[in-house]
Design a protein around this motif. Structure first.
Motif, PDB file in Angstrom:
ATOM      1  N   GLU A 197       0.826  -1.209   0.000  1.00 39.44           N
ATOM      2  CA  GLU A 197       0.000   0.000   0.000  1.00 39.44           C
ATOM      3  C   GLU A 197       0.859   1.257   0.000  1.00 39.44           C
ATOM      4  OE1 GLU A 197      -2.714  -0.091   3.240  1.00 39.44           O
ATOM      5  OE2 GLU A 197      -3.775  -1.880   2.544  1.00 39.44           O
ATOM      6  N   ASP A 198       2.021   1.174   0.636  1.00 40.89           N
ATOM      7  CA  ASP A 198       2.914   2.341   0.682  1.00 40.89           C
ATOM      8  C   ASP A 198       3.375   2.745  -0.710  1.00 40.89           C
ATOM      9  OD1 ASP A 198       2.752   2.608   3.389  1.00 40.89           O
ATOM     10  OD2 ASP A 198       4.586   1.498   3.832  1.00 40.89           O
ATOM     11  N   ASP A 199       3.548   1.769  -1.606  1.00 37.69           N
ATOM     12  CA  ASP A 199       3.991   2.096  -2.963  1.00 37.69           C
ATOM     13  C   ASP A 199       2.981   3.007  -3.653  1.00 37.69           C
ATOM     14  OD1 ASP A 199       6.354   0.543  -2.833  1.00 37.69           O
ATOM     15  OD2 ASP A 199       5.215  -1.273  -3.244  1.00 37.69           O
ATOM     16  N   TYR A 200       1.709   2.683  -3.516  1.00 38.80           N
ATOM     17  CA  TYR A 200       0.672   3.519  -4.136  1.00 38.80           C
ATOM     18  C   TYR A 200       0.530   4.855  -3.396  1.00 38.80           C
ATOM     19  CZ  TYR A 200      -0.902  -0.164  -7.288  1.00 38.80           C
ATOM     20  OH  TYR A 200      -0.973  -1.096  -8.291  1.00 38.80           O
ATOM     21  N   ARG A 201       0.671   4.807  -2.082  1.00 36.68           N
ATOM     22  CA  ARG A 201       0.555   6.044  -1.306  1.00 36.68           C
ATOM     23  C   ARG A 201       1.683   7.013  -1.661  1.00 36.68           C
ATOM     24  NH1 ARG A 201       2.698   8.088   3.060  1.00 36.68           N
ATOM     25  NH2 ARG A 201       3.965   6.222   3.416  1.00 36.68           N
ATOM     26  N   ASN A 202       2.890   6.477  -1.879  1.00 34.15           N
ATOM     27  CA  ASN A 202       4.031   7.327  -2.208  1.00 34.15           C
ATOM     28  C   ASN A 202       3.843   8.064  -3.534  1.00 34.15           C
ATOM     29  OD1 ASN A 202       5.311   6.545   0.124  1.00 34.15           O
ATOM     30  ND2 ASN A 202       6.635   5.038  -0.861  1.00 34.15           N
ATOM     31  N   ARG A 203       3.009   7.482  -4.426  1.00 34.85           N
ATOM     32  CA  ARG A 203       2.759   8.151  -5.710  1.00 34.85           C
ATOM     33  C   ARG A 203       2.080   9.502  -5.506  1.00 34.85           C
ATOM     34  NH1 ARG A 203       2.651   5.898 -10.531  1.00 34.85           N
ATOM     35  NH2 ARG A 203       0.592   6.725 -11.091  1.00 34.85           N
ATOM     36  N   GLU A 204       1.350   9.620  -4.413  1.00 34.45           N
ATOM     37  CA  GLU A 204       0.675  10.886  -4.129  1.00 34.45           C
ATOM     38  C   GLU A 204       1.660  11.991  -3.778  1.00 34.45           C
ATOM     39  OE1 GLU A 204      -2.118  10.062  -1.056  1.00 34.45           O
ATOM     40  OE2 GLU A 204      -3.182   8.495  -2.182  1.00 34.45           O
TER      41      GLU A 204
END
Length: 496
Positions: free
Chosen positions: A436-443
């Motif tokens: 989930e952190d990978d997608y969150r980091n995109r923000e």
């Protein structure tokens, strides 16, 4: 800036025995308090031969709780230590937060000895002292308390002490040929030592100079000094925390600015045939170069940073495929462990510096301090801003030792990253790479882009330049990395 204890002072055995219990109780109580604290203590015991360093160390080991302290004694560097930068052996034994490290034979011993015996020049000594000041400043910035004690003897006193030791059968072993030689060079030694003390005595790490003619007196003085310094440091840390709690955190204004990453041409690519041809060529070339570097004892440190799914792992595997597994190690860097959090953030990277002729590859690195720790707020603004100079000093130490240091940033665009994320989710053996952190980091793409831009600008030095890799096409990126390492290793071998 240094403190000089009363010279010519002695203490009777009765008074010594009277004062020791109280001091010991104070030290043990304070030591227990700091075990739950957020700082470590480094105590350096240095001085002239025969100055009583051993007696002082023995007393401290008796007075302090051995569970929360460690004594580190250093002689001339071993072959393993000489194959790495000078500070490597000291970084390995740095005390964790809540503990005390006592050093006899510290980072001062070798520079002083080399200058006394004319193995270095005044300019080289000053350069080394600058590096020592930088080291102690970095430790202090991280909260470490550095306590430095110098035990001094006059020439006549030293001669008398060495004679007494050598005439006693139980202590004669303590007097070596080197000690006798040092006595003959006493005046030169004192001149060099005086320069060293003046140059390295700072407000955060001042020297305490004590006459070492009476070991009971010097032991008490050192013990009292350690207690007082820790107590003051403890109070100072508490005040700092209070000020930090009262101050409002500053928000970083991420304005649009031109980035070095924007200049990269991400359309660069290689077709499969060209890739396979060049892969075979450069892996073959690298195999020969790495074997030659091993024979000539030329070490390499390769460091990989980049966006999530940027292709770091694949690039590293193409490199290691061309190397003998006995001569390299890959260090995957994740969030720091509890042990690592109790040390300076550079400690865990110093530990893996390779021996002469070997290769260490870091999959993510010390740049986490100015990337993820900066953006995610794990490091304060003061911490990540000063990290630029700390990192430059670290990399400078590697380069000065003759290590080939290469730094790669693998750059992809946001769309390519999303495609790779989605592709990984469909492949069972790659699903573990997606969180989930990978997608969150995109923000926070823009915040990370700014951090990367600052990182490259602040840390691309003559000794350690960044190689920015256009990585939208994995084949192109892998060949560029292999080619760059081959070219740089070839140049380094010509100079080695």
């Amino acid at each position: 800036m240094f403190e000089v204890a009363e010279l010519g002072h002695t203490i009777s055995k009765a008074d010594y025995n009277l004062q020791v219990p109280e001091l010991r109780t104070q030290l043990l109580t304070l030591q227990q308090e700091i075990t739950t604290g957020d700082f470590s203590v480094v105590v350096l015991i240095s001085g002239v031969d025969g100055g009583g360093k051993g007696e002082v160390i023995k007393s401290l080991n008796e007075w302090l709780d051995p569970r929360f302290m460690r004594t580190n004694a250093y002689d001339s560097p071993s072959d393993e230590e000489r194959e790495r930068p000078e500070f490597w052996r000291f970084w390995r034994t740095m005390p964790a937060k809540g503990t005390i490290g006592i050093y006899i034979g510290s980072w001062y011993s070798e520079p002083i000895a080399k200058r006394v015996f004319d193995k270095t020049t005044d300019a080289q000594l000053q350069r080394k002292l600058t590096q020592i000041n930088q080291l102690e400043q970095e430790l202090s910035n991280d909260g470490t308390l550095v306590i430095k004690c110098w035990l001094h003897l006059g020439k006549k006193q030293q001669k008398k002490r060495l004679k007494e030791l050598s005439e006693n059968k139980e202590t004669a072993w303590q007097v070596t040929k080197r000690d006798k030689l040092h006595l003959e060079m006493y005046d030169t030694f004192v001149d060099v030592a005086e320069n060293v003390l003046q140059t390295t005595s700072s407000g955060q790490a001042p020297w305490l100079i004590i006459e070492g003619s009476d070991s009971r007196y010097s032991s008490l003085k050192v013990g009292q000094h350690i207690y007082n310094r820790i107590k003051l440091h403890q109070e100072s840390r508490q005040k700092e925390k209070a000020l930090q709690a009262d101050s409002q955190s500053k928000m970083i204004d991420y304005v649009n600015q031109e980035s070095v990453l924007d200049a990269l041409d991400l359309s660069l690519s290689l077709d499969k045939k060209a890739y396979n041809d060049q892969l075979n060529f450069y892996q073959g070339k690298l195999n020969k170069l790495v074997r030659t570097a091993h024979e000539k004892k030329l070490s390499s440190v390769l460091m990989f940073e980049g966006w999530d799914a940027g292709g770091k792992g694949g690039a590293i595997r193409r490199l290691t495929h061309a190397m003998d597994a006995r001569n390299y190690q890959v260090i995957p860097v994740a969030a720091p462990t509890d042990e690592e959090l109790n040390q300076h953030y550079l400690w865990r990277f110093w530990r893996h510096i390779p021996r002469a002729g070997r290769v260490t590859i870091y999959d993510r690195s010390w740049y986490g301090r100015v990337l993820v720790e900066r953006v995610e707020g794990f490091a304060s603004e003061e911490e990540w801003k000063r990290a630029y100079s700390e990192i430059n000093h670290f990399e400078e130490a590697l380069s000065e030792h003759g290590i080939l240091l290469l730094k790669f940033w693998l750059h992809i665009d946001k769309d390519e990253q999303l495609e790779r994320f989605q592709a990984r989710e469909k492949i069972p053996y790659k699903q573990h790479k997606i969180t989930e952190d990978d997608y969150r980091n995109r923000e926070k793409w823009d915040e990370y882009s700014l951090a990367v831009n600052d990182m490259v600008a602040q840390t691309s030095t003559k000794a350690a330049k960044w190689t920015l890799v256009e990585a939208n096409d994995k084949r192109f990126a892998r060949i560029k990395i292999l080619k760059t390492y081959c070219e740089q290793l070839e140049k380094a071998l010509e100079k080695h």
